[in-house]
Design a protein around this motif. Structure first.
Motif, PDB file in Angstrom:
ATOM      1  N   LEU A  79       0.893  -1.248   0.101  1.00 29.13           N
ATOM      2  CA  LEU A  79       0.096   0.003   0.240  1.00 29.13           C
ATOM      3  C   LEU A  79       0.962   1.161   0.070  1.00 29.13           C
ATOM      4  O   LEU A  79       0.552   2.451  -0.574  1.00 29.13           O
ATOM      5  N   VAL A 101       0.427  -4.793   5.166  1.00 26.63           N
ATOM      6  CA  VAL A 101       0.238  -4.583   6.608  1.00 26.63           C
ATOM      7  C   VAL A 101      -1.267  -3.602   6.495  1.00 26.63           C
ATOM      8  O   VAL A 101      -1.155  -2.666   6.141  1.00 26.63           O
ATOM      9  N   MET A 102      -2.101  -4.249   7.188  1.00 25.71           N
ATOM     10  CA  MET A 102      -3.405  -3.613   7.072  1.00 25.71           C
ATOM     11  C   MET A 102      -3.707  -2.448   7.744  1.00 25.71           C
ATOM     12  O   MET A 102      -3.399  -2.526   8.961  1.00 25.71           O
ATOM     13  N   PRO A 103      -4.067  -1.430   7.171  1.00 22.02           N
ATOM     14  CA  PRO A 103      -4.146  -0.098   8.174  1.00 22.02           C
ATOM     15  C   PRO A 103      -5.443  -0.172   8.714  1.00 22.02           C
ATOM     16  O   PRO A 103      -6.339  -1.057   8.393  1.00 22.02           O
ATOM     17  N   THR A 105      -7.767   1.600   8.673  1.00 22.05           N
ATOM     18  CA  THR A 105      -8.984   1.940   7.983  1.00 22.05           C
ATOM     19  C   THR A 105      -9.649   0.914   7.017  1.00 22.05           C
ATOM     20  O   THR A 105     -10.797   0.655   7.090  1.00 22.05           O
ATOM     21  N   SER A 107      -8.924  -2.502   8.278  1.00 27.35           N
ATOM     22  CA  SER A 107      -9.540  -3.525   9.249  1.00 27.35           C
ATOM     23  C   SER A 107     -10.820  -3.239   9.817  1.00 27.35           C
ATOM     24  O   SER A 107     -11.609  -4.038  10.210  1.00 27.35           O
ATOM     25  N   GLN A 110     -13.713   0.665   6.514  1.00 34.52           N
ATOM     26  CA  GLN A 110     -13.752   1.866   6.138  1.00 34.52           C
ATOM     27  C   GLN A 110     -13.381   2.000   4.816  1.00 34.52           C
ATOM     28  O   GLN A 110     -13.628   2.948   4.329  1.00 34.52           O
ATOM     29  N   ALA A 111     -12.146   1.296   4.518  1.00 30.36           N
ATOM     30  CA  ALA A 111     -11.714   1.242   3.094  1.00 30.36           C
ATOM     31  C   ALA A 111     -11.334  -0.047   2.692  1.00 30.36           C
ATOM     32  O   ALA A 111     -11.110  -0.992   3.415  1.00 30.36           O
ATOM     33  N   GLN A 112     -11.141  -0.195   1.475  1.00 32.25           N
ATOM     34  CA  GLN A 112     -10.502  -1.422   0.897  1.00 32.25           C
ATOM     35  C   GLN A 112      -9.170  -1.510   0.706  1.00 32.25           C
ATOM     36  O   GLN A 112      -8.617  -0.454   0.153  1.00 32.25           O
ATOM     37  N   TYR A 113      -8.446  -2.563   0.851  1.00 34.11           N
ATOM     38  CA  TYR A 113      -7.145  -2.674   0.647  1.00 34.11           C
ATOM     39  C   TYR A 113      -7.100  -2.932  -0.974  1.00 34.11           C
ATOM     40  O   TYR A 113      -7.585  -3.771  -1.240  1.00 34.11           O
ATOM     41  N   PRO A 114      -6.349  -2.176  -1.930  1.00 31.45           N
ATOM     42  CA  PRO A 114      -6.293  -2.378  -3.023  1.00 31.45           C
ATOM     43  C   PRO A 114      -5.867  -3.779  -3.670  1.00 31.45           C
ATOM     44  O   PRO A 114      -4.825  -4.064  -2.934  1.00 31.45           O
TER      45      PRO A 114
ATOM     46  N   THR B 332      -4.850   3.471  -8.179  1.00 33.77           N
ATOM     47  CA  THR B 332      -5.979   3.534  -7.301  1.00 33.77           C
ATOM     48  C   THR B 332      -5.426   4.300  -6.029  1.00 33.77           C
ATOM     49  O   THR B 332      -4.173   4.324  -5.678  1.00 33.77           O
ATOM     50  N   ALA B 334      -4.723   5.142  -2.506  1.00 39.98           N
ATOM     51  CA  ALA B 334      -4.155   4.296  -1.065  1.00 39.98           C
ATOM     52  C   ALA B 334      -5.047   4.891   0.016  1.00 39.98           C
ATOM     53  O   ALA B 334      -5.117   5.975   0.429  1.00 39.98           O
ATOM     54  N   PRO B 335      -5.868   4.048   0.742  1.00 34.18           N
ATOM     55  CA  PRO B 335      -6.561   4.168   1.936  1.00 34.18           C
ATOM     56  C   PRO B 335      -5.324   4.814   2.900  1.00 34.18           C
ATOM     57  O   PRO B 335      -4.141   4.551   2.932  1.00 34.18           O
ATOM     58  N   ALA B 336      -5.686   5.857   3.622  1.00 27.42           N
ATOM     59  CA  ALA B 336      -4.951   6.307   4.713  1.00 27.42           C
ATOM     60  C   ALA B 336      -4.397   5.340   5.702  1.00 27.42           C
ATOM     61  O   ALA B 336      -5.163   4.378   5.971  1.00 27.42           O
ATOM     62  N   ARG B 337      -3.311   5.829   6.376  1.00 32.01           N
ATOM     63  CA  ARG B 337      -2.754   4.625   7.403  1.00 32.01           C
ATOM     64  C   ARG B 337      -2.394   5.793   8.534  1.00 32.01           C
ATOM     65  O   ARG B 337      -1.285   6.173   8.683  1.00 32.01           O
ATOM     66  N   PRO B 338      -3.471   6.169   9.394  1.00 28.20           N
ATOM     67  CA  PRO B 338      -3.227   7.058  10.585  1.00 28.20           C
ATOM     68  C   PRO B 338      -2.584   6.454  11.597  1.00 28.20           C
ATOM     69  O   PRO B 338      -2.474   5.139  11.675  1.00 28.20           O
ATOM     70  N   ILE B 542     -12.564  -6.459  16.277  1.00 29.52           N
ATOM     71  CA  ILE B 542     -12.023  -5.777  15.397  1.00 29.52           C
ATOM     72  C   ILE B 542     -11.994  -4.170  15.673  1.00 29.52           C
ATOM     73  O   ILE B 542     -10.992  -3.472  15.442  1.00 29.52           O
ATOM     74  N   LEU B 549      -5.016  -7.367  15.190  1.00 32.23           N
ATOM     75  CA  LEU B 549      -6.309  -7.664  14.675  1.00 32.23           C
ATOM     76  C   LEU B 549      -6.796  -7.231  13.688  1.00 32.23           C
ATOM     77  O   LEU B 549      -7.050  -6.113  13.426  1.00 32.23           O
ATOM     78  N   THR B 550      -7.031  -8.109  12.284  1.00 28.92           N
ATOM     79  CA  THR B 550      -7.673  -7.591  11.349  1.00 28.92           C
ATOM     80  C   THR B 550      -8.845  -8.738  10.810  1.00 28.92           C
ATOM     81  O   THR B 550      -8.782  -9.947  11.160  1.00 28.92           O
ATOM     82  N   ALA B 551      -9.825  -8.194  10.189  1.00 27.48           N
ATOM     83  CA  ALA B 551     -10.724  -8.942   9.798  1.00 27.48           C
ATOM     84  C   ALA B 551     -10.427  -9.809   8.430  1.00 27.48           C
ATOM     85  O   ALA B 551      -9.988  -8.985   7.450  1.00 27.48           O
TER      86      ALA B 551
END
Lengths: 201, 587
Positions: A79, A101-103, A105, A107, A110-114, B332, B334-338, B542, B549-551
Motif C-alpha cells: 500500500l 500491513v492492513m491499515p 481504515t 480492518s 472503512q476502506a478496501q485494501y487495493p 488507485t 491508497a487508503p489512509a494509514r493514520p 476488530i 487484529l484484522t478482519a
C-alpha cells in the motif's frame, strides 16, 4: 559508478526504514559523497505511514525528496508503494516488498485494501519506469530474522546501483551491532540474488 | 574522517567539543536525541529533568557555578522554560550557557507551530540557526564561545528537518572541561528591582554590541552571484533556496538574532530584488522593513507549514514539476494509514472504558492523545503539557459542578510529573470533585522511551530513586487514590464510575507498562488465538483497532502472532469466549 541519486524508503512505523537510511548514508561516506538522510520520528511512528528520504550526490542541499524527484523507491509494504508512487521520477525504479500491513481504515471496514498493487503500478508505468516486486519479508525470515527485511531490500537495490558489494557489506559492519552481521550479510546476499534472478527473467 | 550524524547528534558533539559539563533537558520531538546522544559522553553530567523549566534552571545554576552548560527542548518546551530564560538574560553567565530549541514547522509531532525566534527577540538573546549537521556542531561550539564573550545565554534554533536529518560532519577537536571560579555577585545574580534595573541597561548595550559584531561572529555565508535576485534566509530554508535558485545571490544568516543590519543593507544594495525566505513568521522581513530596506517575503511565501524547494520556486515563478513515473489516473488511491495505539498498548482498554462511560475527557500530551480519534473518540481537549487537570477543574467551576461527575482528566505518568502535580494541588486546594486518571505506563512513551522520575532509572539506565505516585497524590491531598489494570477495561470502567460519584479529588492510576518496553512485552504463551467455532463474527474485537487484529475476507478475525502482545484486551472484549490465550503453543 552512480554518484547522484534520490531514494525514498517507504513503509510502516517499525519496519526498519531508519536503519536502511543509516546504512545508505554510510555507503555515501565510503564513496566520499555528500548525503542527507531525512527521517520521521514521533507520533507518525505509531503504526502510521513513514518515509526516510536519502539523497546522495557530490553536494546535496535540501534533505527532502519532492514528488517526481525520486530515482528509486524502496517500498517495504504494498500500500505504501501506491501511496508514494507519485514521488518516483519518470524512468525511476520502484522495488516493492510483497507484504501487506492492513491499515486500521481497512480492518475497520472503512476502506478496501487495493487488489493487485504490483499489476496496477505496472499498468501505470510511464516511459522507462520499472517496478520490481520481491518477497523481502520471506527472504529476511530465511536469513534468520524478519527484521532484516530492510537489508534484503538494500541487497536488491545494490543490483541497480553499480556500487561494489563490499561497500554495502562494510556499511553493515559499521552501522549494525556485531551479533547481527551474519544475519544481515545473508539477507543482503538473498536480496541481491533475487534481484539478479528477477532482472534476467 | 567524517561521520554521519543526525542534526541532534551533531549538537551533542558540538557541546562535547566545547567542553560542556552539565546538560539537563526534558524530552520533546524533535529535540530528544540531543540529550540522549550527549549521555554517551561519560564526562558530561547529563540528565532528564521533570520539565523544561527545571532543566534550564539546572543549566543556569551550572553556568553561574562556572561550568559550560546546556538545556535542550522542543518549541513548546521553551514556553515552560520561558521564565528562567528571560531573567537569565539579565544575570548573564559564568561558564557558557546554551539553550537549544527545536521548532516543528509542519507539526510532524506537535500541537502548534510557534516560531521560537520571537523568544530571541523578546528575551534579548542571540540565536544561531544551523542549516545541516556540520553547522549544528560548529554553531553549538560557536554559541558557547559567544556566550562567554558577551556574558549571555545563547539560543540555538533547530527545525525538524535539521534535527532529524543525517549528514556528514567533520568532528572538531575536543576542548577540556573547564570550571571557572565561582564568585558571589549579588549585583549580577540576584535579580531584584534595584539590581535588575542596572542589568537591563547592560542587556540592551550587549544586544547593540552583538548586532554590530554579528558580521564577524555570526557564522554568516554571503554568496554573491546574480544581481537580479538576492535571498536572505537561514536554516533549512537556505538549502531549499540554493537548490531552487542556484544562480541567485544568497545571504545565509548563521546568527539569526540580532540581525547584521549594515551587512544586510549592503547586500540589498547589490541586488535588484531582495527576497526574504523564512519558514513561519516574518521575523527577518519585519526587521528589514523597519530598517527601511525594501524586500518581499510573506507576499510570496506562506505563514503556515514547512517550506520545500518546490515551494520556494513556485513563490517566484511557475514550478515545473518533474514528470511522474506513473500515470496517476491509472493508480488507485491508497487508503489512509493514520497512527494508532500499538498492539498491546495499555491505553486502549482505558479509552474503551471512557467511551462507554460517555464522559467529557480533558486530555493531555502523549501517545494517549490518539484516544481522541477512531475508534473511541474519547477525548474532548488537548492543549498543552499538564492542562488536563486544570481544565477539568475549570469545567466543574464553570458549570457550578453540573459536569463534575461527568468529567475525567487523563494524563500520562511523565506528563503528570512534568506539570500535572500543581494542577492536582490546585484541584484539592480549591475543593474540586475532579476525577483524574494517571496513565502510568512506566516510561515517557511518545518521544521514544525516555526514563522519568517514576521509572527507577536515569538517562544512562542506572538505578535511580523512583517516586511513589500513590503516595505523591495522597500527600497532595487526593481524597482517594486507586490503582487499576487498564487491560481489564470493565474493571477500570467500574472504578472510574465509582470515583466519579465521590466527593473530593479522586486519582485513579491505570498501571501497565508500555507494550514497547521490555517489561511490557507479552510472552509466547500469552499470544491470542481464535477458537473459530465459537466466533460469531460480531466484530467487537476488530473495533478495538488493535494492529494485531484484522478482519479476514470471511469476516473472522485474523491475529498476527508477530504483532500480538498478549495483553488479553480482546479476550476480555469477546462475549463468546472465541479468543483465547496460548497462541504461542498452537503454531
Amino acid at each position: 559508478m552512480i554518484k547522484r541519486f534520490n531514494l525514498l524508503l517507504a513503509g510502516v512505523g517499525g519496519q526498519g526504514t531508519l536503519v536502511a537510511g543509516k546504512l545508505l548514508s554510510d555507503v555515501a561516506l565510503q564513496l566520499g559523497l555528500d548525503t542527507r538522510v531525512s527521517e520521521v520520528h514521533g507520533m507518525a511512528q505509531r503504526g502510521g505511514s513513514v518515509t526516510t528520504a536519502v539523497r546522495i550526490a557530490p553536494q546535496v542541499h535540501s534533505p527532502v525528496i519532492e514528488p517526481g524527484e525520486a530515482d528509486f523507491i524502496l517500498s517495504f509494504e504494498e500500500l505504501e508503494a501506491l501511496r508514494w508512487a507519485s514521488h518516483l521520477k519518470v524512468g525511476g525504479v520502484m522495488i516493492m516488498n510483497q507484504n501487506r500491513v492492513m491499515p486500521v481504515t481497512v480492518s475497520m471496514g472503512q476502506a478496501q485494501y487495493p487488489e493487485a498493487v504490483e499489476q496496477t503500478l505496472r499498468q501505470a508505468e510511464l516511459g522507462s519506469t520499472r517496478v520490481f516486486s520481491i518477497d523481502a519479508t520471506g527472504l529476511a525470515q530465511q536469513a534468520g530474522s524478519v527484521k532484516a527485511v530492510n537489508v534484503v531490500m538494500l541487497g536488491a537495490l545494490s543490483q541497480l546501483l553499480d556500487i561494489p558489494e563490499r561497500v554495502f557489506l562494510q556499511a553493515i559492519e559499521h552501522v549494525l551491532p556485531q551479533k547481527l552481521h551474519a544475519i544481515n550479510i545473508q539477507a543482503f546476499e538473498l536480496g541481491s540474488g533475487i534481484m539478479k534472478a528477477t532482472q534476467t527473467d | 574522517m567524517k561521520q554521519i550524524l543526525l542534526g541532534n547528534e551533531a549538537i551533542a558533539a558540538g557541546a562535547h567539543a566545547a567542553g560542556v559539563k552539565v546538560i539537563s533537558s526534558y524530552p520533546g520531538t524533535p529535540s530528544t536525541e540531543i540529550t540522549e546522544a550527549a549521555s554517551q559522553y561519560e564526562q558530561i553530567a547529563c540528565e532528564w529533568a521533570p520539565n523544561e523549566k527545571v532543566g534550564l534552571e539546572v543549566a543556569v545554576g551550572a553556568s553561574l557555578a562556572g561550568a559550560r552548560a546546556m538545556s535542550c527542548m522542543k518549541h513548546v518546551g521553551l514556553n515552560v522554560a520561558a521564565d528562567p530564560l528571560f531573567t537569565s538574560s539579565y544575570t548573564g553567565v559564568n561558564g557558557g550557557l546554551v539553550v537549544v530549541v527545536a521548532d516543528d514547522p509542519g507539526m510532524h509531532s506537535s500541537q502548534n507551530e510557534q516560531d521560537s525566534r520571537h523568544y530571541a527577540r523578546a528575551a534579548k538573546l542571540p540565536m544561531f540557526e544551523p542549516a545541516d549537521s556540520q553547522e549544528c556542531q560548529d554553531m553549538t561550539r560557536a554559541a558557547f564561545e559567544l556566550s562567554e564573550q558577551f556574558d549571555t545565554p545563547v539560543l540555538v534554533r533547530l527545525t525538524t528537518r535539521i534535527a532529524h536529518t543525517r549528514s556528514p560532519v567533520e568532528l572538531s577537536a575536543v576542548e577540556p572541561q573547564v570550571v571557572r571560579p565561582y564568585a558571589k555577585n549579588i549585583e549580577k545574580h540576584v535579580m531584584m528591582p534595584a539590581m535588575a534595573r542596572k542589568r537591563h541597561r547592560l542587556v540592551e548595550d550587549r544586544m547593540s554590541r552583538l548586532a554590530e559584531t554579528s558580521e564577524s561572529v555570526g557564522c554568516h555565508q554571503i554568496i554573491h552571484k546574480s544581481r537580479s535576485i538576492g535571498f536572505v534566509t537561514s536554516g533549512v530554508v537556505s538549502q531549499y533556496v540554493r537548490e531552487a535558485f542556484p544562480d541567485a545571490s544568497v545571504f545565509k544568516l548563521g546568527l539569526v538574532w540580532p540581525l547584521p543590519i549594515d551587512a544586510l543593507q549592503r547586500f540589498a544594495a547589490d541586488v535588484d530584488r531582495l527576497i526574504i525566505a523564512e519558514e513561519l513568521d516574518p521575523v527577518i522581513e519585519t526587521e528589514l522593513k523597519a530598517a527601511g530596506i525594501a524586500c518581499e517575503g510573506k507576499t510570496l511565501f506562506t505563514l503556515c507549514g514547512e517550506y520545500s524547494t518546490a515551494l520556494i520556486r513556485s513563490g517566484l515563478e511557475t514550478n515545473k514539476p518533474t514528470p511522474p513515473a506513473f500515470d496517476a489516473g491509472q493508480l488507485t488511491e491508497a487508503p489512509a494509514r493514520p497512527p494508532v495505539l500499538c498492539a498491546g498498548c495499555p491505553h486502549r482498554g482505558l479509552f474503551m472504558a471512557l467511551k462507554r462511560l460517555k464522559v467529557i475527557v480533558t486530555g493531555d500530551i502523549g501517545c494517549y492523545t490518539l484516544g481522541a480519534l477512531n475508534p473511541t473518540y474519547a477525548m474532548d481537549t488537548c492543549v498543552c503539557m499538564g492542562a488536563s487537570i486544570g481544565m477539568a477543574h475549570g469545567i466543574a467551576k464553570a458549570t457550578n459542578g453540573q459536569l463534575t461527575g461527568k468529567t475525567v482528566a487523563v494524563i500520562g505518568d511523565s506528563t503528570f510529573l512534568h506539570s500535572g502535580m500543581t494542577g492536582l494541588l490546585n484541584s484539592v486546594y480549591n475543593q474540586s470533585d475532579s476525577t483524574i486518571l494517571i496513565l502510568d505506563n512506566s516510561i515517557t512513551g511518545m518521544t521514544g522511551h525516555q526514563q522519568n522520575p517514576s521509572t527507577g532509572l536515569n538517562i544512562r539506565m542506572q538505578q535511580a530513586p523512583s517516586v511513589d505516585l500513590e503516595a505523591l497524590c495522597r500527600v497532595l491531598g487526593a481524597a482517594s487514590v486507586r490503582v487499576v489494570d487498564p487491560a481489564d477495561s470493565k474493571a477500570s470502567e467500574k472504578t472510574i464510575a465509582e470515583e466519579l460519584k465521590q466527593k473530593g479529588v479522586s486519582v485513579i492510576i491505570a498501571r501497565r507498562p508500555c507494550a514497547l518496553i521490555p517489561q511490557g512485552k507479552g510472552t509466547r504463551d500469552q499470544l491470542v488465538y481464535l477458537d473459530q467455532p465459537l466466533c460469531t463474527r460480531c466484530g467487537a474485537c476488530i473495533r478495538l483497532m488493535c494492529p494485531a487484529l484484522t478482519a479476514g475476507p470471511d469476516g473472522y478475525p485474523v491475529i498476527d502472532p508477530d504483532t500480538c502482545n498478549g495483553c488479553g484486551l480482546c479476550i476480555r472484549t469477546c462475549r463468546f469466549q472465541a479468543l483465547k490465550q496460548g497462541g504461542g503453543d498452537c503454531d
